[in-house]
Design an enzyme around this catalytic site. Structure first.
Site, short mmCIF file in Angstrom:
data_model
loop_
_atom_site.label_atom_id
_atom_site.label_comp_id
_atom_site.label_asym_id
_atom_site.label_seq_id
_atom_site.Cartn_x
_atom_site.Cartn_y
_atom_site.Cartn_z
N HIS A 417 38.16 52.02 58.35
CA HIS A 417 37.42 52.84 57.39
C HIS A 417 35.99 52.33 57.23
CE1 HIS A 417 36.14 54.57 53.54
NE2 HIS A 417 36.95 55.57 53.87
N ARG A 568 11.04 30.97 85.71
CA ARG A 568 10.92 29.85 86.65
C ARG A 568 11.33 28.58 85.92
NH1 ARG A 568 5.14 28.43 88.99
NH2 ARG A 568 4.96 27.40 86.97
N CYS A 740 3.52 35.78 92.96
CA CYS A 740 3.16 35.54 91.56
C CYS A 740 1.92 34.67 91.43
CB CYS A 740 4.33 34.93 90.79
SG CYS A 740 4.87 33.35 91.45
#
Length: 801
Positions: A417, A568, A740
Site C-alpha cells: 500500500h 584513468r 586523449c
C-alpha cells in the site's frame, strides 16, 4: 427503476463491470469475472450501494455525520481528525440495522451455504466503495476487509463495520484532499467464500515501477495477503514478459512471518518454518498460470489491471479474489504526462555515502530531515517536509505520508500500500530496505539528513545537493525571448571530453560530448584526499581512499549518464606521490621519474598492490553500490604485455571483470604499445592514445625541457605512422582506438588525419568539444564527398611502416 436498483443484495453472477454504481468497483469486478470470464473466482454476493444509503437514511445517520464533519476545522490536525472519525464510526456501528436489510443479508448467507454445501461457511467480507460521477476515484486499501468470518449474525455485524470504515481517518482525509463530498460515496460489501490461503499475493498487468506494459508483475508471500498490503513482509517478486510468457526477473526474499487463519475463526501471526522462509512461495508453473489470468483479464477489461490472488491450502488451487483497474500509470498515460526523473541532471556533491538500499517503489529524488516513527500514535509529531522512516507504512499513515518529502521503509514490496499511495501522491519512496541488507530504522535516527534517489533505490547520507537539481535546458532568454537552440550534426566518430575536476561535471554535462574519454584520477588525490594511500592504510583508514575516490568519480558518472565515462587509474610519478601526506616514507627518489615507477608498474608491485586494490574498490563501489554502470577504466603506462596480464588479473580477482557493460582500456603512450598491439589486444577492449607521452618517447624528447622543446611535435610523421599502425592492429581484433592527448584540441588538421585513419573516438578538452564536433562532421562529410566524386585532395604522405 429496476429491481436491481432497489435490491439490497446481488449475486456475483448477476453482476457486471458496468454495475459500479450498484456495488462499487471491487464487487462489480468480481461479478464481471464470475459472469463473463473463465477465471477462478470464489463465489459470493454483494450488498448494494442502495442498501448502504437505506441504512444511513433509515437510522438518521446522515445528519449526524454531516454535523460532525462540519465541526472539523483542520484536517491536518491528526488528533482532531481522529476524534471526529472515531465518533462517526461509533455512531454507525452502534446503530440498529433495519430488520429487512439484516434479513436480506442473512438470507443470502444461508443461500450461499446451501449452494456451497457447507454449514455456516467461512467467508471474506471486503468493502467496495462507489463514488457517483467520480469514475477515476481510487479508494485502494482505504476501507476494511474482514477474513475468516462465519455465522449469519457475524456477517451482518461485519457488513455494518464495513459501512463504518468509510470514515476511517485515512479515508476521510483522502476524500477531503480529493474534494469528494462524502454523500456521493457509498459502500458495498462483497461477501465471498474464504480461500484457506497458504499463500497469496498481488499482480499488475503493467510494471508499476516504470510503466512498462510489456511486463506482468507478481508479488507473493506465505499466508494471507494482508501482510503484503500492510508492508509487513517483503514479497517474492516475479516479472513475466507478456509476449514470450517467460519469467524474466525473479527476486526471492526472506519471509519470516505469515498471517494465518485460525480454525475457530479469526487470524494470527506465526513464524514461517525456517526451511521455507527463503524458498520461493510459488512454482514457476504457478507464476505462469497467474500471468495467463492477468493477460486474459487485461484483454477483457482493455486497461491496466491490479489483481489479488490466493493459493488454497486444501486443494492447491489458485483463486483470483480481486481485480480492479490500475490507477496511476493508466492516468499518467491518459494525460500524456512524462515526469521521468531521468531528465534530472543528477550529480552527487560532497559526501555521497550510501546509507541503505531498497526497492524503488515510487520514483523521484528528495532530501530532508529523517523522522523515525514506530507507531501510528506518533504521527502527530511528523512535520511537513520531513523524510518518513518506519518499519512499514499502512493505510493509517496517509496523513503523514502526504506531508513527507520522501518515505523509506524496512519492509514491503513494490505493490504494498505504501508503494501504491506514494506513486499516486508522487512522493519518492523506497521500501523493503531490510531485504537489501540494512533495515532503515536501524541505520537512521531522528534529525539525520538524507537524500533519497528513489529511481535507483538508494538513500545517501546528507543532502546531496546536485541530485536535487533540474537541468536548465529551456531556450528562452531572461527577457522571455525565444532563441534558436544550438544544434550539432551527428558524427560517426564519437567526440569525447577530457575532465579532471568532478565539480565541473555538472557544468559541462550539457555539452554535446558522447562521454568522458579521459577522467584523470590524480585530481581527486590532490584536491580531496591529500594523503598517500599507503600512509592511510598504515593509519587504519583505507576507507578514506575508497569513499573519496568513489564520491568524486560518481559525480562525473552521474552527470554524464548514460554516456560512458573512462577513468584513468592513478598515474602519479614518485615525486608527485611524495608530496602527499606521509608519502616521503614510501616513495623512492628517482632521477627521471617520468620514466620511473609509475602507472602499471606500481599496480602489481608488492610494495604498492594494496593501495591499487583501494582504487579498484572505489570503482566497484561506484558501479555496484551507486549503480553507475557507465563507468569504465583505463590502465596507464603499460610497458610490457606481461604487465597488462598481471594488472588485469588483479582486477579480475577484485571483481572487476571485462564484459558487455564493463570495459578495460589501455593508454597507448609507449612505442611498445604500438609495436606489440596485436599481443596487448587480448587483455584490453581498446586504446587511448596519449599523444604527449607517445611523441616524447618516439622522438626521445623531454617535453618538459625548454632546451629541446622546439623539437617536440605530435604531428611528426613518426608519430602519425605509429597511430595509423595502432588503429589497424586494434581494429583487426575488434578493439577501439581513441586519443586523449592535446593534439586534437590544438590542431584541427590533426583531427582530420585521425578521422582519415579510422579512429573511433576523439577526446578533447571541454572548451573544444563544440568546435571539434563540428570539425569532425565537416571532415566526415568531406570524406564521403571525395569518395563520391573521386576528385578530393590527395595526401601524398605514406603513413605505412
Amino acid at each position: 427503476m429496476s429491481n436491481r436498483d432497489v435490491a439490497n443484495v446481488l449475486w456475483f453472477d448477476e453482476l457486471h463491470r458496468q454495475d459500479v454504481n450498484l456495488v462499487g468497483g471491487k464487487s462489480s469486478s468480481l461479478g464481471e469475472m464470475t459472469s463473463s470470464m473463465n477465471v477462478p473466482v470464489p463465489y459470493g454476493f454483494a450488498t448494494t450501494a442502495h442498501a448502504y444509503r437505506y441504512f444511513m437514511d433509515a437510522t438518521g445517520l446522515n445528519k449526524k455525520v454531516n454535523a460532525l464533519l462540519d465541526q472539523l476545522k483542520d484536517y491536518e490536525d491528526s488528533d482532531e481528525l481522529h476524534a471526529t472519525c472515531t465518533k462517526i464510526r461509533d455512531l454507525i456501528t452502534s446503530a440498529q440495522m433495519p430488520e429487512d436489510l439484516a434479513a436480506d443479508i442473512k438470507q443470502a448467507y444461508a443461500e450461499l451455504a446451501k449452494r456451497m454445501g457447507q454449514d455456516d461457511p467461512f467467508v471474506a467480507i471486503r468493502s467496495s466503495a462507489t463514488a457517483e460521477d467520480l469514475p477515476n476515484a481510487s479508494f485502494a486499501g482505504q476501507q476494511e476487509s474482514y477474513l475468516n468470518i462465519h455465522g449469519a449474525d457475524d456477517v451482518v455485524n461485519r457488513v455494518q463495520q464495513c459501512y463504518a470504515s468509510l470514515f476511517t481517518d485515512r479515508a476521510t482525509y483522502y476524500r477531503h484532499k480529493q474534494h469528494f463530498p462524502y454523500e456521493k460515496v457509498a459502500l458495498s460489501a462483497a461477501v465471498q467464500m474464504m480461500v484457506f490461503s497458504k499463500a497469496s499475493g498481488i499482480m499488475f498487468s503493467v510494471d508499476v515501477t516504470n510503466g512498462d506494459d510489456t511486463k506482468i508483475v507478481i508479488d507473493t508471500i506465505y499466508g494471507l495477503g494482508e501482510y503484503i498490503v500492510l508492508g509487513k513482509v517483503t514479497p517474492d517478486h516475479f516479472v513475466v514478459d507478456k509476449q514470450s510468457m517467460k519469467i524474466v526477473e525473479k527476486n526471492i526474499t526472506t519471509k519470516p512471518v505469515e498471517l494465518v487463519r485460525l480454525p475457530e475463526g479469526g487470524t494470527k501471526e506465526q513464524p514461517v518454518p525456517a526451511e521455507l522462509a527463503d524458498k520461493p512461495v510459488l512454482t514457476d508453473d504457478q507464476v505462469l498460470e497467474l500471468a495467463g489470468y492477468v493477460k486474459q483479464i487485461e484483454q477483457h477489461y482493455g486497461c491496466y489491471m491490479d489483481m489479488e490472488f490466493a493459493l488454497d491450502a486444501n486443494t492447491n488451487k489458485l483463486w483470483l479474489v480481486q481485480a480492479r483497474p490500475e490507477t496511476v500509470w493508466s492516468r499518467r498515460n491518459k494525460e500524456k504526462q512524462n515526469k521521468s526523473t531521468e531528465d534530472d541532471n543528477v550529480v552527487a556533491e560532497n559526501d555521497a555515502k550510501v546509507a541503505v538500499r531498497g526497492l524503488p517503489a515510487s520514483p523521484g529524488v528528495a532530501s530532508g530531515v529523517v523522522h523515525v516513527i514506530d507507531s501510528p500514535k506518533d504521527i502527530d509529531e511528523f512535520k511537513s517536509g520531513e523524510v518518513l522512516v518506519t518499519l512499514m507504512t499502512s493505510p493509517d499513515w496517509v496523513p503523514a505520508m502526504k506531508k513527507a518529502a520522501g518515505i523509506i521503509t524496512n519492509n514491503g514490496g513494490m505493490t504494498c500500500h505504501a508503494a501504491i499511495v506514494s506513486r499516486e501522491m508522487e512522493i519518492p519512496c523506497i521500501v523493503g530496505t531490510k531485504s537489501r541488507g540494512k533495515a532503515a530504522t536501524d541505520v537512521f535516527h531522528n534529525g539525520d539528513v538524507v537524500t533519497i534517489d528513489a529511481k535507483n533505490g538508494v538513500v545517501y547520507e546528507g543532502k546531496v545537493e546536485s541530485l536535487l537539481k533540474k537541468p536548465t535546458t529551456n531556450t528562452a532568454t531572461a527577457s522571455g525571448q525565444v532563441v534558436a537552440a544550438e544544434t550539432f550534426p551527428p558524427t560517426a566518430t564519437r567526440v569525447m571530453m577530457n575532465l579532471g575536476d568532478p565539480e565541473l561535471a555538472d557544468k559541462y554535462s550539457s555539452l554535446p560530448a558522447d562521454g568522458i574519454g579521459l577522467m584523470r584520477e590524480e585530481f581527486l588525490w590532490t584536491t580531496y584526499i591529500h594523503e598517500h594511500p599507503l600512509y592511510l592504510i598504515e593509519q587504519g583508514h583505507p576507507e578514506k581512499v575508497v569513499n573519496m575516490l568513489a564520491d568524486g568519480v560518481s559525480k562525473v558518472a552521474r552527470a554524464m549518464a548514460p554516456r560512458p565515462v573512462i577513468l584513468r587509474l592513478s598515474d602519479f610519478k614518485s615525486s608527485e606521490y611524495r608530496k602527499l601526506k606521509g608519502g616521503e616514507k614510501y616513495e623512492p627518489h628517482e632521477p627521471a621519474d617520468l620514466l620511473g615507477w609509475r602507472g602499471a608498474s606500481r599496480y602489481y608491485d608488492p610494495k604498492y598492490v594494496e593501495a591499487f586494490k583501494l582504487e579498484l574498490a572505489a570503482v566497484k563501489k561506484v558501479r555496484d553500490e551507486f549503480g553507475l554502470k557507465n563507468l569504465n577504466v583505463m590502465i596507464p603506462f603499460v610497458r610490457t604485455v606481461d604487465e597488462a596480464r598481471k594488472v588485469t588479473t588483479i582486477m579480475r580477482e577484485q571483481g572487476l571483470v571485462r564484459g558487455a557493460d564493463f570495459k578495460v582500456y589501455m593508454m597507448a603512450e609507449i612505442p611498445s604499445n604500438i609495436i606489440l598491439a596485436d599481443q596487448f589486444n587480448q587483455f584490453v577492449d581498446g586504446y587511448s592514445i596519449g599523444s604527449n607521452d607517445l611523441a616524447m618517447l618516439i622522438l626521445g624528447c623531454d617535453r618538459n625541457n625548454d632546451t629541446v622543446a622546439h623539437l617536440f611535435d605530435e604531428r611528426n610523421l613518426a608519430v602519425k605512422r605509429a597511430i595509423r599502425h595502432l588503429i589497424k592492429a586494434a581494429h583487426k581484433d575488434g578493439r577501439t582506438v581513441s586519443i586523449c592527448g592535446q593534439a586534437p584540441s590544438e590542431y584541427p588538421e590533426f583531427t582530420n588525419f585521425l578521422i582519415q585513419s579510422g579512429i573511433d573516438y576523439v577526446s578533447v578538452n571541454p572548451d573544444m568539444v563544440k568546435a571539434t564536433k563540428r570539425n569532425v562532421a565537416h571532415f566526415e562529410q568531406r570524406i564521403l564527398l571525395d569518395k563520391a566524386t573521386g576528385r578530393g585532395l590527395q595526401d601524398p604522405t605514406d603513413y605505412e611502416w
